[in-house]
Each structure stands twice: as C-alpha cells, then as structure tokens.
Design an enzyme around this catalytic site. Structure first.
Site, mmCIF file in Angstrom:
data_model
loop_
_atom_site.group_PDB
_atom_site.id
_atom_site.type_symbol
_atom_site.label_atom_id
_atom_site.label_comp_id
_atom_site.label_asym_id
_atom_site.label_seq_id
_atom_site.Cartn_x
_atom_site.Cartn_y
_atom_site.Cartn_z
ATOM 1 N N GLU A 193 -6.066 -8.499 0.196
ATOM 2 C CA GLU A 193 -6.755 -8.257 1.480
ATOM 3 C C GLU A 193 -8.210 -7.905 1.199
ATOM 4 O OE1 GLU A 193 -5.102 -5.300 4.195
ATOM 5 O OE2 GLU A 193 -3.073 -5.936 3.699
ATOM 6 N N GLU A 252 0.770 -1.247 0.000
ATOM 7 C CA GLU A 252 0.000 0.000 0.000
ATOM 8 C C GLU A 252 0.804 1.301 0.000
ATOM 9 O OE1 GLU A 252 -2.756 -0.308 3.275
ATOM 10 O OE2 GLU A 252 -4.022 -1.703 2.182
HETATM 11 C C1 BGP Z 1 -4.756 -2.343 5.324
HETATM 12 C C2 BGP Z 1 -3.439 -2.797 5.864
HETATM 13 C C3 BGP Z 1 -3.533 -3.875 6.877
HETATM 14 C C4 BGP Z 1 -4.714 -3.806 7.801
HETATM 15 C C5 BGP Z 1 -5.979 -3.397 7.097
HETATM 16 C C6 BGP Z 1 -7.083 -3.008 8.040
HETATM 17 O O1 BGP Z 1 -4.646 -1.018 4.915
HETATM 18 O O2 BGP Z 1 -2.622 -3.271 4.815
HETATM 19 O O3 BGP Z 1 -2.311 -3.936 7.531
HETATM 20 O O4 BGP Z 1 -4.463 -3.177 8.973
HETATM 21 O O5 BGP Z 1 -5.790 -2.310 6.224
HETATM 22 O O6 BGP Z 1 -6.922 -1.675 8.409
HETATM 23 P P1 BGP Z 1 -7.064 -1.140 9.871
HETATM 24 O O7 BGP Z 1 -6.303 -2.074 10.728
HETATM 25 O O8 BGP Z 1 -6.495 0.228 9.822
HETATM 26 O O9 BGP Z 1 -8.505 -1.127 10.139
#
Ligand code: BGP
Length: 466
Positions: A370, A161
């Site tokens: 993801e 990201e």
């Molecule tokens: C993405 C990241 C992850 C994870 C996910 C959920 O942006 O790659 O590492 O954390 O988001 O986000 P958050 O934990 O901020 O809710």
C-alpha cells in the site's frame, strides 16, 4: 510465480464491497461497530460503500485498461465462514471465485489478504484477538481459502497490519473494541502474529504453490537531533512500531529487546505458551508486504502517561500525537508538508525504510502493498478530477522505491492505495485515496482521476524502457 515487476492497486473487503447482508455473509465487528453508538467521529458505515461486490467486473476492467497487472484485495472472513467457525458459505466462495477469475481473465495477478481488520462478530464477542481461540479459527479459515482458491491465487498475505490495527483498537482506542491499554494491545498483536505463523505453516505443509507473506505498516523512524537520548528513543520506537512485527514474521522470533521492554512495563505475557516459538519459527514469511505512508519522527520521552491520538477529522489543527511512557514521544517538523489528516508528505521515507529493512533482514523480498494519499478530491463540473498533489506524492514514492531497488533491495511489486475511493476507517468518505473517483451521490459512478491516467502512462513508459 510472477517474474515481471507487479504494478497495481489495493482495497480491503469491508472498505469496498458493501452488500453487507447479501450472499449469506455473517456480521463482522466493523458492521456492528459502524451501526453502534460508538461510531461517533464520522458516523457512517460501509453497508454499500462503492458497491464493489456488484461492480467488481467494471473495477477490474478499469484496472486492466489502466495498465495494472496486479490487484490486492482481501477476503471477508464472514463471507466464507459467516459464524467465524463452522460451516462454509458456498455463496461467499462463489463470489471470490468470480472475482479471482475476473482478475485472471484480465491478466491481473491477484494478491489476496486473508484478514484485513474485519473479524466475525461472533469471535469479536468472545474477546477477538485477545482470545487465543481466534488464532485456531483463523487457521481453519485460512486453510479453506488455500483449498478453494489456491489453484489460482499465487500470492497470499496472512494479516494486514498487526501493528496499526492493534494500535488503533487497543492504544488510540478509535477502532473497536475502543480500548486504551497497551498490555491488552500486546496480547492481541501476539495472537495476530501467531495466527499468521499458523497459516504459513499450513500453507507449507499443504504444499500449496506460491508465496505467502504478511502485510506490515512499517516506518522509517527518524530523529532531528543526533544525541544518545534521541537515538535511544529511535530504537525504542523501532521496536514499538516495526520490529515487534517484522522480526517475528521474518526471523521467526519475537525480538528480545521488545519483550524486555514490555515486561519492564509490567505486561503480563502469560498468553505466550510453550511451543509457540516452534510455530513462529515454522511460520516465517516468503516476503514482507510493506504499507508505506509516512515516517515517524520521534524524540525522547519526557513526562506523562502513555497517550496516543490519531487525527481523524480532516480539520487543520487536529494532530496525531503519541507519548509512550518510558519509550519515546512523537516529534514534529513543521517544515514538512502534511495532508488534512496530519500525515507528512515525505516520499523519501520509503527509501530510508527499505534501506533500514535491508540492514536488519538482508535478502528479504518486499512488495509495497500500500502507498497512497488521502485528500478531499473535487469532482469538477465537466466530470474530471484533477489530483496533481497525489501524482506528485506517488511519483515521489515510486522514484525512491526504484532507487532502493537499484541499490539491491529485492522489491517486486507496488500497489497504490486505493484502486478506487473506498470507505476510510473512522474517517468516512471525505478522505479519498482512489485512482478512480466514486460519485457516492450519483449511483456510485466511476470516474478516473488524473492520477489514474498518470499511473497508466507511467507503467507503459517503464515497460517500454525495459
Ligand atoms: C492502512 C489500511 C488501509 C487503508 C489505509 C488508509 O492502514 O491498511 O485499509 O485504510 O491505511 O488509511 P485511512 O483509511 O485510515 O486513512
């Protein structure tokens, strides 16, 4: 190369490993930040978190029992080269050897991310991704990983990201170094993309086998009114969130429309050096990893200075907002349901996104690296966790993904975020995404949620139908 569709789940080192001072590991910027007085939203850290470092065998066994055939995890740079540059730490290499071997023993294909937000603190203190030397340090670190793990790892992701990380670090300012300055953001993003291209080039020149890609949080950018002004906002937002990253790593060149816009904003691009174009061209990816959570709904810019805000408290009414001066503003559709962190629950966004990506980059390979939903899950007295909202969310995304695939988009895998509950950046531990619940108060016991069983049965059903 895996020929089967990959069904799995994902984590990242800082969020799940714990053992922050074990195994010769160096300090990362997130270790330092979470121990500093800047960590004010939810002042907790991931020193222990779900203790994956010590319990990965159990986690991988549960993945296999849950029908998953792939695991996306990241390597902590600070375990491999604790000081960012220099000496390799053999204990760190040994840990990831055990983790990779364990995956393979369970028939689980590892997809390894080389960098997922946690930067060696030594490099962070020298300017982090604003300093070009970090790219060279990263390239050396990537080569160590290819050399040590490349005999077994066939799926690599260079960077997680570049958009979202720099947005949080340098625009919202909620991640370290807590800056709100778009020029600095574009500089850091440029270096992340350059570092990725350098690693891809090393991978190709070294003749390593497998596929290498970049993981991009990408969004379907949508508008509520079909007018020229709205369409222009949509185009601007697509450059701002998606194309700056995706064009660069797929086509091998930073899009002119993006460069023109940031130059018009007064961004000093002296960091772009002669010769970089060649690196970008030689560093195009084999696949794009797509982190899919929601869409961005945008409208024309009206007034005010650039200001981005994220919803990190989990309290209703705490909204995510964005005004990007001269570009666009975030819009809002109250008829679409949202979770407690103001994220729209809108599964069709993945279909819309994949179709748009296919228009821009025909023939590209994708992995959905993801997809998940944060929720304050409840552990019942009888030791069960019922998360029908997550099942509905995931099923929706998977259905829309498969529809896009049926219509010709080359999607080859899907990863739920996350394998088990992990630390959520800034949001702490209340925001849970896992297929497996972690009882943090009672020895980090692992408890499969209903969604874990749903996923297992869903994969089994699909495999039967094939
Ligand atoms: C993405 C990241 C992850 C994870 C996910 C959920 O942006 O790659 O590492 O954390 O988001 O986000 P958050 O934990 O901020 O809710």
């Amino acid at each position: 190369m895996p020929s089967k569709f990959l069904w799995g789940s994902a984590t990242a080192a800082y969020q799940c490993e714990g053992a922050w001072q074990e195994g010769g590991k160096g300090l990362s910027n997130w270790d330092a930040f979470c121990h500093s007085d800047k960590n004010i939203v939810n002042p907790v850290n991931a020193d222990v978190t779900c203790d994956h470092y010590h319990r990965f065998e159990e986690d991988i066994r549960m993945m296999a029992e849950g029908g998953q055939n792939t695991y996306r995890f990241s390597i902590a740079w600070t375990r491999i080269i604790p000081g960012g540059v220099g000496e390799v730490n053999e204990e760190g290499v040994a840990f990831y050897n055990r983790l990779i071997d364990c995956c393979l023993e369970h028939g689980i294909e590892p997809l390894v991310t080389l960098y997922h937000y946690d930067l060696p603190q030594t490099l962070f203190e020298r300017g982090g991704w604003e300093n070009r030397e970090t790219c060279d340090a990263y390239a050396s670190y990537a080569k160590v990983c290819f050399d040590r793990f490349g005999d077994r790892v066939k799926l690599w992701a260079t960077i997680n990201e570049p958009n979202y990380e720099t947005q949080c670090c340098y625009a919202v300012g909620n991640y370290p170094p807590n800056v709100q300055n778009l020029s600095r953001r574009w500089c850091a993003m440029y270096h992340l993309l350059l570092a990725s291209a350098m690693a891809v080039r090393i991978f190709r020149e070294g003749g390593y086998q497998g596929q290498i890609g970049l993981v991009s949080d990408s969004y379907s950018i949508e508008i509520l009114e079909d007018t020229p002004a709205y369409r222009e906002a949509q185009e601007n937002a697509e450059y701002f969130y998606n194309r700056c990253v995706n064009d660069t790593c797929i086509l091998g060149t930073m899009p002119q429309g993006f460069v023109d816009r940031i130059v018009a904003d007064g961004c000093d691009r002296s960091y772009a050096l002669p010769g970089d174009e060649d690196i970008f061209r030689a560093g195009t990816v084999d696949y794009l990893g797509v982190n899919a959570y929601s869409r961005y709904l945008v409208k024309p810019y009206t007034t005010g200075e650039t200001c981005l805000k994220a919803s990190n408290t989990g309290k209703k009414g705490d909204r995510s907002t964005a005004v990007v001066k001269g570009w666009f503003e975030l819009d809002r559709d109250d008829s679409v349901p949202k979770n407690d962190w103001d994220m729209e629950l809108y599964p069709k966004s993945l279909y819309n996104l994949l179709k748009r990506l296919e228009e821009l980059y025909p023939g590209t390979t994708y992995y959905i690296t993801e997809n998940g939903m944060g929720y304050k899950d409840v552990l019942e007295e009888d030791g069960t966790v019922h998360d029908p909202y997550r099942i509905e969310f995931l099923q929706g995304f998977v259905d829309w993904m498969l529809k896009a695939r049926d219509e010709g988009v080359d999607v080859r895998g899907y990863y739920v975020w996350s394998t088990m509950d992990v630390y959520s950046w800034i949001n702490g531990y209340a925001k849970r995404y896992g297929l497996v619940y972690i009882d943090y108060d009672h020895g980090n016991v692992r408890i499969p949620k209903d969604s874990y069983y749903w996923y297992r049965d869903y994969i089994a059903q699909l495999e039967k139908e094939e």
